[in-house]
Design a protein around this motif. Structure first.
Motif, PDB file in Angstrom:
ATOM      1  N   GLU A   1     -29.219  49.817  40.431  1.00  0.00           N
ATOM      2  CA  GLU A   1     -28.336  48.901  41.138  1.00  0.00           C
ATOM      3  C   GLU A   1     -28.467  49.136  42.646  1.00  0.00           C
ATOM      4  O   GLU A   1     -28.926  50.192  43.064  1.00  0.00           O
ATOM      5  N   PRO A   2     -28.103  48.110  43.440  1.00  0.00           N
ATOM      6  CA  PRO A   2     -28.297  48.204  44.891  1.00  0.00           C
ATOM      7  C   PRO A   2     -27.660  49.469  45.474  1.00  0.00           C
ATOM      8  O   PRO A   2     -26.552  49.860  45.080  1.00  0.00           O
ATOM      9  N   VAL A   3     -28.354  50.082  46.404  1.00  0.00           N
ATOM     10  CA  VAL A   3     -27.835  51.275  47.068  1.00  0.00           C
ATOM     11  C   VAL A   3     -27.248  50.862  48.413  1.00  0.00           C
ATOM     12  O   VAL A   3     -27.837  50.045  49.117  1.00  0.00           O
ATOM     13  N   ASN A   4     -26.109  51.399  48.764  1.00  0.00           N
ATOM     14  CA  ASN A   4     -25.526  51.107  50.069  1.00  0.00           C
ATOM     15  C   ASN A   4     -26.045  52.124  51.083  1.00  0.00           C
ATOM     16  O   ASN A   4     -25.385  53.089  51.427  1.00  0.00           O
TER      17      ASN A   4
ATOM     18  N   GLY B   1     -18.262  49.881  46.295  1.00  0.00           N
ATOM     19  CA  GLY B   1     -19.590  49.291  46.246  1.00  0.00           C
ATOM     20  C   GLY B   1     -19.799  48.349  45.079  1.00  0.00           C
ATOM     21  O   GLY B   1     -20.921  47.993  44.759  1.00  0.00           O
ATOM     22  N   ASN B   2     -18.731  47.909  44.409  1.00  0.00           N
ATOM     23  CA  ASN B   2     -18.987  47.002  43.292  1.00  0.00           C
ATOM     24  C   ASN B   2     -19.167  45.579  43.784  1.00  0.00           C
ATOM     25  O   ASN B   2     -18.693  45.179  44.838  1.00  0.00           O
ATOM     26  N   ALA B   3     -19.896  44.824  43.021  1.00  0.00           N
ATOM     27  CA  ALA B   3     -20.367  43.519  43.460  1.00  0.00           C
ATOM     28  C   ALA B   3     -19.217  42.569  43.794  1.00  0.00           C
ATOM     29  O   ALA B   3     -19.294  41.822  44.764  1.00  0.00           O
ATOM     30  N   ALA B   4     -18.146  42.632  43.024  1.00  0.00           N
ATOM     31  CA  ALA B   4     -17.036  41.710  43.253  1.00  0.00           C
ATOM     32  C   ALA B   4     -16.440  41.916  44.639  1.00  0.00           C
ATOM     33  O   ALA B   4     -16.210  40.957  45.382  1.00  0.00           O
ATOM     34  N   ALA B   5     -16.241  43.197  44.987  1.00  0.00           N
ATOM     35  CA  ALA B   5     -15.645  43.490  46.288  1.00  0.00           C
ATOM     36  C   ALA B   5     -16.565  43.028  47.416  1.00  0.00           C
ATOM     37  O   ALA B   5     -16.116  42.487  48.425  1.00  0.00           O
ATOM     38  N   ILE B   6     -17.865  43.231  47.216  1.00  0.00           N
ATOM     39  CA  ILE B   6     -18.814  42.830  48.253  1.00  0.00           C
ATOM     40  C   ILE B   6     -18.786  41.325  48.434  1.00  0.00           C
ATOM     41  O   ILE B   6     -18.746  40.818  49.551  1.00  0.00           O
ATOM     42  N   ASN B   7     -18.782  40.614  47.315  1.00  0.00           N
ATOM     43  CA  ASN B   7     -18.749  39.167  47.408  1.00  0.00           C
ATOM     44  C   ASN B   7     -17.479  38.681  48.096  1.00  0.00           C
ATOM     45  O   ASN B   7     -17.523  37.783  48.926  1.00  0.00           O
TER      46      ASN B   7
ATOM     47  N   VAL C   1     -26.476  45.677  51.008  1.00  0.00           N
ATOM     48  CA  VAL C   1     -26.309  45.880  49.565  1.00  0.00           C
ATOM     49  C   VAL C   1     -26.568  44.594  48.792  1.00  0.00           C
ATOM     50  O   VAL C   1     -27.207  44.585  47.755  1.00  0.00           O
ATOM     51  N   ASP C   2     -26.033  43.482  49.329  1.00  0.00           N
ATOM     52  CA  ASP C   2     -26.047  42.273  48.510  1.00  0.00           C
ATOM     53  C   ASP C   2     -27.311  41.451  48.667  1.00  0.00           C
ATOM     54  O   ASP C   2     -27.682  40.716  47.782  1.00  0.00           O
ATOM     55  N   ASN C   3     -27.990  41.554  49.805  1.00  0.00           N
ATOM     56  CA  ASN C   3     -29.129  40.663  50.002  1.00  0.00           C
ATOM     57  C   ASN C   3     -30.291  41.379  50.659  1.00  0.00           C
ATOM     58  O   ASN C   3     -31.232  40.762  51.119  1.00  0.00           O
TER      59      ASN C   3
END
Lengths: 310, 301
Positions: free
Chosen positions: A156-159, B248-254, A139-141
């Motif tokens: 937005e990114p898809v998981n 799946g929100n960015a904060a949690a992922i980070n 998701v992040d990279n």
């Protein structure tokens, strides 16, 4: 009778050293292949490790019945068949198409490079391939998410890895990525055996390159395709194992289990992870019996086309 | 040079284009893994690393080699590849040589005994139970002994041995060589290509196999690097799942990424590449042997 026996003994004496080379191998096969075949009888017992094989009580078809009546049964069968059919529909023809395309390349250097590159993933273990898949889709990279965002196809990114609806696609995609090149080798070899005069004659008759592929190349390699198709049909219940385990966190990941659990991973989960040895053996035996039946059936069918495995 | 028609030109562009795309799709994950492994872990976690490292560092590789567990895993893998490949090639070729003699007693029975194992097997669980009852689980040898005889390789060896000229062995026999002596001194030296091919196939199998150790071994000091890598990837995948469960929100992922300091993505990519490097290094030189092996196997198999 007596002379025959004596003759046999004399023969054995004269070739004893050859038998000595064979026996270690036979012994190893006996222990590691034939003992498990006998051991499959635990499917009809209530096996537990402390009692051992001999002392565990017989229970007949109890475990088979349990499997057929379990709520998992239909889900497992559906997943196994769907994944297999998808592999048959996509992973099976992909290398054939690649071989046909490679055969049309006239620049030898280009062909070599593509071949070398496309064979490479076959030699990577599923652990490495799984690592790539997780990394590409993360998701992040993940590069896939970055690419799709740049193309404005997603906002937005898809998981990808945690959505059951994507699982089959990811599984088939990574299978094709890993083996498309290597599986094309046999088809390329078959194509190399085609008489070049056939193409010359066809070109004289005004056949274009597409027409030549359709009327000469494809029919010429049909026997090879058919043999591999039979093998694939015999393997329909082997929907996948390592690939699925790797992509589902060793089967622990319950999020996609409804679509990822096939017979082999189910055997692994119930047998090794939850230690229901007898139950899992029964499921495995059920699979083996059907597989052998399928192989024999497919071979019969192919005899009609003049091909046979044995 | 013949002038190509419009249609032919289009056809060529299409084919070369598609093949080039396939090449890029195949190589990109390797390239990207290399880039990520050369990027600082904390920077990688911010996302967006694709074609070129943003914060170049060799620290990940240093960590891989300094991490005792991974270095030890490599040692185990090397032992396993050497022992597993050596024993397998030796015993499988010996079996194949014996079976290449059609005239011996019980020949048909021996062959059937071997071939049948390709079609029937007890399956995973009975094998698992057997290893436990033989007390092979949690030993180094569980990764070696069950794989010594490979019937598929045996058939390839046998096909090769049977095509050797008969005169070669006859003369050795006349000179007083035993069958074993003939095999070691005459047959093996002239069978270089088939030994090279099958040694490689076997070595690659042992190098890559993670499953055997993952089910039979739970002692950390016996884990080969492939199984350690699988555990690392498992935890990475688990992070992805965690991210999905928290919405799946960015904060949690980070947060999840920062919590995961030891097996950060850059570090696991470095481990992956180090683990696949030996294969990538030998691969270009040995490609033709691999291809030959596949063809012999598929014709006879």
């Amino acid at each position: 009778m007596n002379t025959k026996l004596k003759g046999g003994i004399r023969r054995l004496k004269s070739e004893w050293d050859i038998h000595l080379m064979i026996w270690p191998g036979i012994l190893l096969l006996f222990v590691f292949c034939y003992l498990p075949m006998y051991g499959v009888l635990i499917a009809f017992k209530d096996y537990n490790l402390y009692r051992g094989f001999a002392d565990s009580p017989w229970v007949g078809l109890k475990h088979f019945r349990m499997f057929f009546h379990s709520p998992d049964f239909w889900m497992i069968m559906r997943n196994t068949l769907v994944v297999s059919l998808l592999k048959l529909l996509i992973s099976f023809p992909a290398p054939i198409i690649l071989a046909l395309m490679l055969n049309e390349v006239r620049k030898i250097a280009f062909k070599r490079v593509i071949q070398t590159v496309s064979y490479l993933p076959h030699f990577m273990s599923w652990v490495i391939v799984g690592g790539f898949v997780i990394s590409m889709l993360s998701v992040d990279n993940g590069s896939i998410n970055i690419l799709l965002m740049k193309l404005h196809l997603i906002d937005e990114p898809v998981n990808w890895l945690s959505k059951p609806s994507y699982f089959w696609g990811i599984l088939i995609g990574s299978n094709v990525w890993k083996d498309i090149g290597f599986s094309s080798i046999v088809y390329l070899a078959a194509i190399a055996g085609i008489d070049p005069h056939l193409y010359e004659a066809a070109a004289m008759d005004g056949a274009g390159r597409f027409r030549q592929i359709r009327s000469i190349t494809l029919p010429s390699i049909m026997p090879v395709i058919l043999i591999f198709l039979i093998l694939a049909i015999g393997n329909v219940l082997n929907a996948g194992f390592e690939d699925i385990l790797i992509l589902t966190n060793n089967g622990v990941n319950a999020i996609v289990r409804d679509v990822s659990d096939v017979i082999d991973t189910y055997v692994y989960r119930t047998g090794i992870q939850t230690q229901r040895y007898s139950y899992a053996s029964a499921v495995g035996l059920f699979k083996s019996v059907i597989s052998v039946g399928l192989l024999i059936g497919a071979n019969r069918l192919s005899r009609r086309f003049g091909q046979s495995l044995w | 040079m013949l002038k190509l028609s419009k249609g032919e030109q289009m056809f060529n562009i299409l084919i070369y284009g598609l093949l080039a795309i396939l090449g890029i799709i195949t190589l990109y994950p390797f390239w990207n893994a290399g880039v990520v492994s050369l990027n600082a872990g904390s920077d990688t976690a911010m996302g967006g690393v694709t074609f070129w490292p943003r914060a170049f560092t060799l620290d990940n590789y240093k960590l891989v080699f300094e991490d005792g567990r991974i270095a030890h895993g490599f040692l185990i893998t090397i032992f396993r590849v050497v022992a597993g490949t050596g024993l397998s090639v030796a015993f499988t070729s010996l079996l194949a040589y014996g079976l290449s003699k059609n005239h011996i007693m019980f020949h048909k029975f021996y062959m059937f005994f071997c071939i049948a194992t390709m079609f029937f097997s007890g399956g995973l669980i009975p094998s698992f139970v057997l290893m436990k009852e033989l007390h092979l689980n949690n030993t180094f040898w569980v990764m070696v002994i069950p794989f010594i005889i490979n019937v598929y390789n045996m058939i390839i060896f046998r096909t090769f041995f049977r095509e050797l000229p008969v005169g070669l062995e006859e003369s050795a026999k006349i000179d007083g060589c035993s069958s074993f002596g003939t095999f070691v001194r005459i047959v093996v030296p002239v069978s270089g290509p088939v030994f090279a091919t099958l040694t490689l196939f076997t070595a690659v199998f042992h190098w890559n196999d993670w499953f055997t150790a993952s089910i039979y071994i739970n002692k950390a000091q016996l884990m080969p690097v492939s199984s350690i890598l699988q555990q690392i990837l498992n935890s990475n995948l688990a992070t992805e799942m965690l991210a999905s469960q928290t919405g799946g929100n960015a904060a949690a992922i980070n947060a999840a990424n920062q919590a995961q300091t030891v097996s950060s993505k850059s570090l696991s990519m470095a481990t992956m590449l180090v683990a696949s490097l030996p294969i990538m290094l030998v691969y270009p030189f040995l490609q033709k042997y691999f291809v030959k092996g596949v063809l012999v196997g598929s014709i006879k198999g």
